[in-house]
Design an enzyme around this catalytic site. Structure first.
Site, PDB file in Angstrom:
ATOM      1  N   TYR A 120       4.373   3.149  -8.109  1.00  0.00           N
ATOM      2  CA  TYR A 120       3.875   2.479  -6.912  1.00  0.00           C
ATOM      3  C   TYR A 120       2.717   3.248  -6.284  1.00  0.00           C
ATOM      4  CZ  TYR A 120       4.017   0.569  -2.129  1.00  0.00           C
ATOM      5  OH  TYR A 120       3.692  -0.002  -0.930  1.00  0.00           O
ATOM      6  N   SER A 157      -0.374   3.009   0.937  1.00  0.00           N
ATOM      7  CA  SER A 157       0.903   3.642   1.284  1.00  0.00           C
ATOM      8  C   SER A 157       0.685   5.103   1.639  1.00  0.00           C
ATOM      9  CB  SER A 157       1.860   3.539   0.094  1.00  0.00           C
ATOM     10  OG  SER A 157       2.997   4.368   0.276  1.00  0.00           O
TER      11      SER A 157
END
Length: 253
Positions: free
Chosen positions: A158, A145
């Site tokens: 996350y 990400s």
């Protein structure tokens, strides 16, 4: 006649994984995709891949159920033998994931453990279990990400897990290189999919703000990511190894 190549895409029934699977099929690969619960969606992707002239099948896999990994690997080998008369495949795309925007002070141990299982622990050990069946000259693509590079409030869990995956990928590139297996990371920026539907698709203000961060003036689409993953699973990318490729439209943070 060219040898058939096979890619396994976890979480390939929807969102980014769906387009990764379709992009790989367009490159001439056969596809095995996994789904957590939505078999109908997975079966629809299989049909779309078959319409492109490639073989495909779907298998259930819950990355949060760590104890189920061994059974998944056994089921995978059975399907490889049945459909392709082999016990090996060429590319592993570790895409399966879950999303949530939770402020640091509200993160629970239960949520943390689920993110740990889905995004790191199961990726680590599933890949280890699959390694004997990954062909020499093949590769691993891990999905990370953009939030490992720029901080987005609510993403502490996350992004932390994705940061661990990025470090792990460097080690895989080093340790698996002698086996002829490459390992790379693709790190998407803001993407409009059902994965983060509430954050982008149904929030015009947020979508406009995120689009403004990119010099290209928009948020990403699934097609923007799938094509890069598919490229890494080709001979054209055979000299790319141990790299983090951010696909975020040039966001500077």
């Amino acid at each position: 006649m060219n040898e058939t190549r096979i890619a396994l895409v976890t979480g390939g029934s929807r969102g980014l994984g769906r387009d990764m699977a379709l992009s790989l099929a367009r490159k001439g690969l056969d596809i095995i995709l996994t789904y957590r619960s939505k078999k109908e969606e997975a079966d629809e992707v299989v049909k779309q891949i078959e319409a492109l002239g490639r073989k495909a099948l779907s298998l259930p896999l819950d990355m949060n159920a760590f104890s189920s990994l061994e059974a998944f690997v056994k089921a995978l080998i059975i399907e490889l033998k049945t459909v392709w008369q082999t016990e090996a495949f060429d590319y592993l795309v570790n895409n399966a994931g879950m999303g949530a925007t939770v402020p640091f002070e509200k993160v629970t141990e239960t949520l943390f453990d689920e993110f740990l299982n889905v995004h790191f622990k199961s990726v680590y050990f599933l890949t280890q279990k699959l390694l004997p069946h990954l062909k020499e000259g093949g590769g691993i693509v891990n999905i990370s990400s953009g939030t490992t590079r720029f901080a987005n409030p609510g993403y502490s869990v996350y992004a932390s897990m994705k940061g661990a995956i990025e470090v792990l990928t460097k080690y895989w590139a080093k340790e698996l290189g002698p086996k002829g297996i490459r390992a790379n990371v693709v790190a998407p920026g803001p993407v409009e999919t059902d994965f983060n539907n509430a954050a982008i698709r149904s929030n015009p203000q947020m979508k406009e703000r995120l689009a403004g961060l990119s010099p290209l003036g928009r948020v990403g689409t699934a097609e923007d990511i799938g094509s890069v993953v598919a490229f890494l699973c080709t001979d054209e990318a055979k000299w790319i190894n141990g790299q983090r490729i951010e696909v975020s439209g040039g966001i500077n943070g």
